[in-house]
Scaffold this motif. Structure first.
Motif, PDB file in Angstrom:
ATOM      1  N   GLN A   1      40.070  42.306  42.801  1.00  0.00           N
ATOM      2  CA  GLN A   1      38.657  41.554  42.694  1.00  0.00           C
ATOM      3  C   GLN A   1      37.399  41.257  42.318  1.00  0.00           C
ATOM      4  N   TYR A   2      37.838  40.808  43.777  1.00  0.00           N
ATOM      5  CA  TYR A   2      36.908  40.729  44.911  1.00  0.00           C
ATOM      6  C   TYR A   2      36.431  42.212  45.878  1.00  0.00           C
TER       7      TYR A   2
ATOM      8  N   GLY B   1      37.691  51.046  41.342  1.00  0.00           N
ATOM      9  CA  GLY B   1      37.545  49.201  39.943  1.00  0.00           C
ATOM     10  C   GLY B   1      38.307  48.226  40.231  1.00  0.00           C
ATOM     11  N   LYS B   2      37.684  47.240  40.284  1.00  0.00           N
ATOM     12  CA  LYS B   2      37.799  45.676  40.232  1.00  0.00           C
ATOM     13  C   LYS B   2      39.279  45.812  39.443  1.00  0.00           C
TER      14      LYS B   2
ATOM     15  N   VAL C   1      42.055  33.030  28.107  1.00  0.00           N
ATOM     16  CA  VAL C   1      42.802  32.390  29.534  1.00  0.00           C
ATOM     17  C   VAL C   1      41.695  31.762  30.145  1.00  0.00           C
ATOM     18  N   PRO C   2      41.528  29.865  29.617  1.00  0.00           N
ATOM     19  CA  PRO C   2      40.273  29.706  29.588  1.00  0.00           C
ATOM     20  C   PRO C   2      38.953  29.849  30.897  1.00  0.00           C
ATOM     21  N   ALA C   3      40.711  29.412  32.324  1.00  0.00           N
ATOM     22  CA  ALA C   3      39.903  29.563  33.503  1.00  0.00           C
ATOM     23  C   ALA C   3      38.909  30.304  33.843  1.00  0.00           C
ATOM     24  N   LEU C   4      39.501  32.335  33.344  1.00  0.00           N
ATOM     25  CA  LEU C   4      39.115  33.586  34.200  1.00  0.00           C
ATOM     26  C   LEU C   4      38.215  33.248  32.902  1.00  0.00           C
ATOM     27  N   PRO C   5      37.720  34.119  34.008  1.00  0.00           N
ATOM     28  CA  PRO C   5      35.793  34.890  32.982  1.00  0.00           C
ATOM     29  C   PRO C   5      36.266  35.908  32.438  1.00  0.00           C
ATOM     30  N   ASP C   6      35.390  35.994  31.142  1.00  0.00           N
ATOM     31  CA  ASP C   6      35.968  37.696  30.647  1.00  0.00           C
ATOM     32  C   ASP C   6      35.840  38.685  31.336  1.00  0.00           C
ATOM     33  N   THR C   7      35.502  38.731  32.181  1.00  0.00           N
ATOM     34  CA  THR C   7      34.870  39.680  32.946  1.00  0.00           C
ATOM     35  C   THR C   7      36.223  40.379  33.873  1.00  0.00           C
ATOM     36  N   TRP C   8      37.585  39.578  33.818  1.00  0.00           N
ATOM     37  CA  TRP C   8      38.035  39.782  34.217  1.00  0.00           C
ATOM     38  C   TRP C   8      39.096  40.667  34.570  1.00  0.00           C
TER      39      TRP C   8
END
Length: 250
Positions: A114-115, A133-134, A243-250
């Motif tokens: 992700q990073y 890709g991430k 998962v509300p704590a994670l962004p949609d682009t996760w």
């Protein structure tokens, strides 16, 4: 019109039927209030296991941590520990440890991706690591077929190695060390579990049994959390907003 004798016979039968019906209704009416004074029948249904059950002694207290387990008890709402043999319980614990360790690696790898922290160079000719890709799921899809085969083969060999028993080492279901633990804790120090080179490392002043138990519990609890974490990562990558704590682009 019927013959008079037939009429009388029919009337007599009808009267007898009416009397029997009246008696039946009266008996039922009397039985209903009487039932209120009769205690309920003894139930033969299987009782639910207590929420807290004794931790299997074969596990040595590992995994017995608050808030779900403490004072010799473990959280067991279905009585799982009461109907499981010791060898099978050790097999389950080994499976939990494997999943825990894999999940911790998976969470770490997911965050690294992700990073966008990649290995330098190419995964294969013409496929640099940075091109994967991430998103780890997309990275796996972009991995060449030969690379996937090598990864799965390495996992299979590690799994095969973990199931070795006599004459190489004592199997974990009969008291040997769990898979991935190359050395065993003995009263005199750490020793090699394979019986080849006798590796005997004496304990330091702070290496107590209580500390070792705390380290084992920490690994298990971190692994359990990692299993939930990586499941959340996968859900967020497939379903936006799951998962509300994670962004949609996760």
């Amino acid at each position: 019109a019927l013959h008079p004798m037939i009429d009388r016979s029919y009337a007599s039968c009808a009267t007898q039927v009416d009397r029997k019906m009246a008696r039946l209704v009266l008996a039922l009416a009397m039985a209903a209030p009487a039932a209120a004074f009769v205690g309920p029948a003894t139930s033969t249904a299987v009782k639910c296991a207590p929420v807290e059950a004794k931790t299997p002694a074969v596990l040595g207290g590992v995994g017995e941590t608050a808030p779900f387990g403490k004072n010799g008890n473990c959280w067991d709402p279905v009585g799982f520990t009461e109907r499981t043999s010791d060898p099978l319980m050790l097999w389950y614990r080994a499976a939990e440890l494997k999943h825990s360790r894999v999940a911790m690696l998976a969470c770490t790898g997911w965050l690294v991706n992700q990073y966008q922290l990649y290995f330098p160079g190419d995964l294969s000719p013409g496929t640099p690591f940075a091109s994967l890709g991430k998103n780890p799921l997309e990275s796996w899809a972009a991995t060449p077929y030969d690379g996937k085969v090598q990864i799965l083969l390495a996992i299979g060999l590690a799994e095969f190695h973990s199931e070795f028993g006599p004459p190489y080492k004592k199997h974990y279901t009969v008291g040997g060390t769990f898979p991935g633990n190359q050395i065993a804790r003995t009263p005199s120090g750490w020793q090699d579990v394979w019986g080849g080179k006798v590796l005997n490392i004496p304990y330091g002043p702070g290496e107590t049994d209580a500390k070792f138990l705390a380290q084992q519990n920490a690994e298990l609890n971190n692994g359990r959390l990692a299993m939930i974490g990586v499941a959340s990562f996968i859900a967020a990558s497939y379903v936006d907003g799951s998962v509300p704590a994670l962004p949609d682009t996760w």
